[in-house]
Design a protein around this motif. Structure first.
Motif, PDB file in Angstrom:
ATOM      1  N   VAL A 273     -27.498  44.260  64.805  1.00 30.38           N
ATOM      2  CA  VAL A 273     -26.575  43.434  65.595  1.00 30.38           C
ATOM      3  C   VAL A 273     -26.706  41.962  65.209  1.00 30.38           C
ATOM      4  CG1 VAL A 273     -26.051  42.624  67.931  1.00 30.38           C
ATOM      5  CG2 VAL A 273     -26.489  45.057  67.519  1.00 30.38           C
ATOM      6  N   SER A 274     -27.974  41.495  65.038  1.00 30.01           N
ATOM      7  CA  SER A 274     -28.179  40.090  64.645  1.00 30.01           C
ATOM      8  C   SER A 274     -27.565  39.815  63.280  1.00 30.01           C
ATOM      9  CB  SER A 274     -29.681  39.778  64.624  1.00 30.01           C
ATOM     10  OG  SER A 274     -30.254  40.003  65.906  1.00 30.01           O
ATOM     11  N   LEU A 275     -27.738  40.770  62.352  1.00 30.84           N
ATOM     12  CA  LEU A 275     -27.158  40.590  61.017  1.00 30.84           C
ATOM     13  C   LEU A 275     -25.640  40.560  61.079  1.00 30.84           C
ATOM     14  CD1 LEU A 275     -27.664  40.361  57.987  1.00 30.84           C
ATOM     15  CD2 LEU A 275     -27.660  42.858  57.867  1.00 30.84           C
ATOM     16  N   GLY A 276     -25.063  41.431  61.915  1.00 28.28           N
ATOM     17  CA  GLY A 276     -23.602  41.444  62.050  1.00 28.28           C
ATOM     18  C   GLY A 276     -23.083  40.135  62.634  1.00 28.28           C
ATOM     19  N   VAL A 277     -23.784  39.618  63.652  1.00 23.33           N
ATOM     20  CA  VAL A 277     -23.368  38.351  64.252  1.00 23.33           C
ATOM     21  C   VAL A 277     -23.467  37.212  63.243  1.00 23.33           C
ATOM     22  CG1 VAL A 277     -23.956  36.657  66.033  1.00 23.33           C
ATOM     23  CG2 VAL A 277     -23.937  39.100  66.596  1.00 23.33           C
ATOM     24  N   ALA A 278     -24.553  37.192  62.461  1.00 24.35           N
ATOM     25  CA  ALA A 278     -24.721  36.130  61.457  1.00 24.35           C
ATOM     26  C   ALA A 278     -23.614  36.179  60.413  1.00 24.35           C
ATOM     27  CB  ALA A 278     -26.102  36.259  60.803  1.00 24.35           C
ATOM     28  N   ILE A 279     -23.260  37.405  59.966  1.00 23.23           N
ATOM     29  CA  ILE A 279     -22.189  37.547  58.953  1.00 23.23           C
ATOM     30  C   ILE A 279     -20.850  37.098  59.546  1.00 23.23           C
ATOM     31  CG2 ILE A 279     -20.893  39.235  57.621  1.00 23.23           C
ATOM     32  CD1 ILE A 279     -23.491  40.808  57.291  1.00 23.23           C
ATOM     33  N   HIS A 280     -20.598  37.466  60.810  1.00 24.77           N
ATOM     34  CA  HIS A 280     -19.342  37.072  61.444  1.00 24.77           C
ATOM     35  C   HIS A 280     -19.252  35.552  61.588  1.00 24.77           C
ATOM     36  CE1 HIS A 280     -15.812  37.411  63.935  1.00 24.77           C
ATOM     37  NE2 HIS A 280     -16.417  36.686  64.903  1.00 24.77           N
ATOM     38  N   ILE A 281     -20.335  34.889  61.992  1.00 23.24           N
ATOM     39  CA  ILE A 281     -20.331  33.416  62.118  1.00 23.24           C
ATOM     40  C   ILE A 281     -20.133  32.767  60.763  1.00 23.24           C
ATOM     41  CG2 ILE A 281     -21.778  31.452  62.724  1.00 23.24           C
ATOM     42  CD1 ILE A 281     -23.021  33.164  64.902  1.00 23.24           C
ATOM     43  N   HIS A 282     -20.808  33.346  59.742  1.00 21.66           N
ATOM     44  CA  HIS A 282     -20.652  32.790  58.402  1.00 21.66           C
ATOM     45  C   HIS A 282     -19.194  32.890  57.942  1.00 21.66           C
ATOM     46  CE1 HIS A 282     -21.628  31.730  54.283  1.00 21.66           C
ATOM     47  NE2 HIS A 282     -20.990  32.841  53.871  1.00 21.66           N
ATOM     48  N   CYS A 283     -18.550  34.015  58.240  1.00 17.88           N
ATOM     49  CA  CYS A 283     -17.139  34.178  57.841  1.00 17.88           C
ATOM     50  C   CYS A 283     -16.246  33.182  58.589  1.00 17.88           C
ATOM     51  CB  CYS A 283     -16.677  35.599  58.115  1.00 17.88           C
ATOM     52  SG  CYS A 283     -17.459  36.832  57.054  1.00 17.88           S
ATOM     53  N   LEU A 284     -16.502  32.969  59.875  1.00 21.51           N
ATOM     54  CA  LEU A 284     -15.702  32.017  60.639  1.00 21.51           C
ATOM     55  C   LEU A 284     -15.868  30.604  60.090  1.00 21.51           C
ATOM     56  CD1 LEU A 284     -16.280  33.281  64.302  1.00 21.51           C
ATOM     57  CD2 LEU A 284     -14.248  33.580  62.864  1.00 21.51           C
TER      58      LEU A 284
ATOM     59  N   ARG B 238     -16.646  29.754  57.058  1.00 19.44           N
ATOM     60  CA  ARG B 238     -15.989  29.663  55.747  1.00 19.44           C
ATOM     61  C   ARG B 238     -14.472  29.516  55.900  1.00 19.44           C
ATOM     62  NH1 ARG B 238     -16.620  34.020  50.792  1.00 19.44           N
ATOM     63  NH2 ARG B 238     -15.383  32.814  49.242  1.00 19.44           N
ATOM     64  N   ARG B 239     -13.932  30.318  56.818  1.00 18.75           N
ATOM     65  CA  ARG B 239     -12.488  30.210  57.059  1.00 18.75           C
ATOM     66  C   ARG B 239     -12.112  28.826  57.579  1.00 18.75           C
ATOM     67  NH1 ARG B 239     -11.306  35.987  60.101  1.00 18.75           N
ATOM     68  NH2 ARG B 239     -11.753  37.340  58.283  1.00 18.75           N
ATOM     69  N   ALA B 240     -12.933  28.310  58.499  1.00 18.03           N
ATOM     70  CA  ALA B 240     -12.647  26.970  59.035  1.00 18.03           C
ATOM     71  C   ALA B 240     -12.735  25.926  57.939  1.00 18.03           C
ATOM     72  CB  ALA B 240     -13.632  26.651  60.161  1.00 18.03           C
ATOM     73  N   ARG B 241     -13.713  26.030  57.012  1.00 21.00           N
ATOM     74  CA  ARG B 241     -13.850  25.063  55.915  1.00 21.00           C
ATOM     75  C   ARG B 241     -12.645  25.151  54.976  1.00 21.00           C
ATOM     76  NH1 ARG B 241     -18.136  26.949  54.092  1.00 21.00           N
ATOM     77  NH2 ARG B 241     -19.569  25.787  55.472  1.00 21.00           N
ATOM     78  N   LEU B 242     -12.213  26.386  54.689  1.00 25.74           N
ATOM     79  CA  LEU B 242     -11.059  26.547  53.805  1.00 25.74           C
ATOM     80  C   LEU B 242      -9.788  25.991  54.455  1.00 25.74           C
ATOM     81  CD1 LEU B 242     -11.687  30.153  52.421  1.00 25.74           C
ATOM     82  CD2 LEU B 242     -11.977  27.987  51.202  1.00 25.74           C
ATOM     83  N   ARG B 243      -9.646  26.195  55.747  1.00 28.81           N
ATOM     84  CA  ARG B 243      -8.476  25.682  56.451  1.00 28.81           C
ATOM     85  C   ARG B 243      -8.483  24.157  56.443  1.00 28.81           C
ATOM     86  NH1 ARG B 243      -9.446  27.831  60.923  1.00 28.81           N
ATOM     87  NH2 ARG B 243      -8.477  29.851  60.453  1.00 28.81           N
TER      88      ARG B 243
END
Length: 225
Positions: A185-196, A198-203
């Motif tokens: 669960v911790s790994l999934g949360v970390a990956i999800h935050i990392h994706c968010l 990255r998307r915010a930086r690209l935007r």
């Protein structure tokens, strides 16, 4: 009532309700053939000038019981024996309150209930009785010996409790599973935050590039003087 029938009836009553005045020992005795038997009769009260008689009942009290007189002690005559009795086989001794009957080389036919008795006026006083059983061989309750059946060896997995290190018990296994789930669960949360992120930086980069492009277009169409 005939004297013998009266004596038999009195002996039957004595077998059921022995008098506490005449105490016999032992109550029951089992011996092998050709052994010596010693029976005692003790008077709990004083009976001056009264004989203690010994009687034998061949079988349990019933209408067919055979009651026979064995012996009595007389202060003048000594031992008075019953009819057709082997005097070498039976001896009797008596003191002021105790009479002792000795039976030598007993046989199975000597089995029965032995009573001591005092003749009063008018009642008869019987002892508590001694049941004698003469056998050739003592009965045994031992079971026949049998060879033990060899047990089949069963191969079983080793007990996890006896192994070195951590045991694989239910509690330990549950903790391990819970720890793995928490890590996932911790790994999934970390990956999800990392994706968010990255998307915010690209935007943000896209917005900056569009502003810069728009600014260049304005500068090209409206040059400054």
């Amino acid at each position: 009532m005939q004297p013998r029938l009266w004596l038999l009836l009195a002996a039957q009553l004595a077998a059921l309700h022995g008098s506490s005045v005449l105490q016999q020992n032992p109550e029951y005795q089992m011996v092998q053939t050709n052994q010596m038997v010693v029976l005692t009769c003790e008077a709990r009260t004083t009976y001056p000038n009264k004989r203690i008689y010994w009687l034998r009942q061949r079988q349990a009290p019933s209408a067919d019981s055979h009651q026979e007189f064995l012996a009595a002690w007389d202060s003048i005559k000594g031992i008075v024996y019953g009819e057709k009795l082997d005097q070498e086989k039976l001896t009797l001794s008596q003191d002021a309150s105790r009479s002792t009957l000795h039976l030598a080389h007993v046989k199975p036919e000597d089995s029965g209930v032995y009573f001591c008795m005092i003749i009063g006026t008018p009642e008869l006083t019987f002892g508590t009785g001694t049941r004698l059983s003469v056998v050739d061989v003592f009965p045994t309750t031992a079971r026949p010996t049998t060879k033990p059946t060899p047990k089949k060896k069963v191969c079983r997995p080793p007990n996890p409790v006896t192994q070195e290190g951590l045991s694989c018990g239910p509690i330990t296994l549950g903790l391990l599973v819970a720890g793995v789930l928490v890590l996932l669960v911790s790994l999934g949360v970390a990956i999800h935050i990392h994706c968010l992120q990255r998307r915010a930086r690209l935007r943000l980069l896209k917005q900056c590039w569009q502003r810069e492009k728009l600014q260049r277009w304005k500068n090209a169409t409206h040059p400054s003087f």
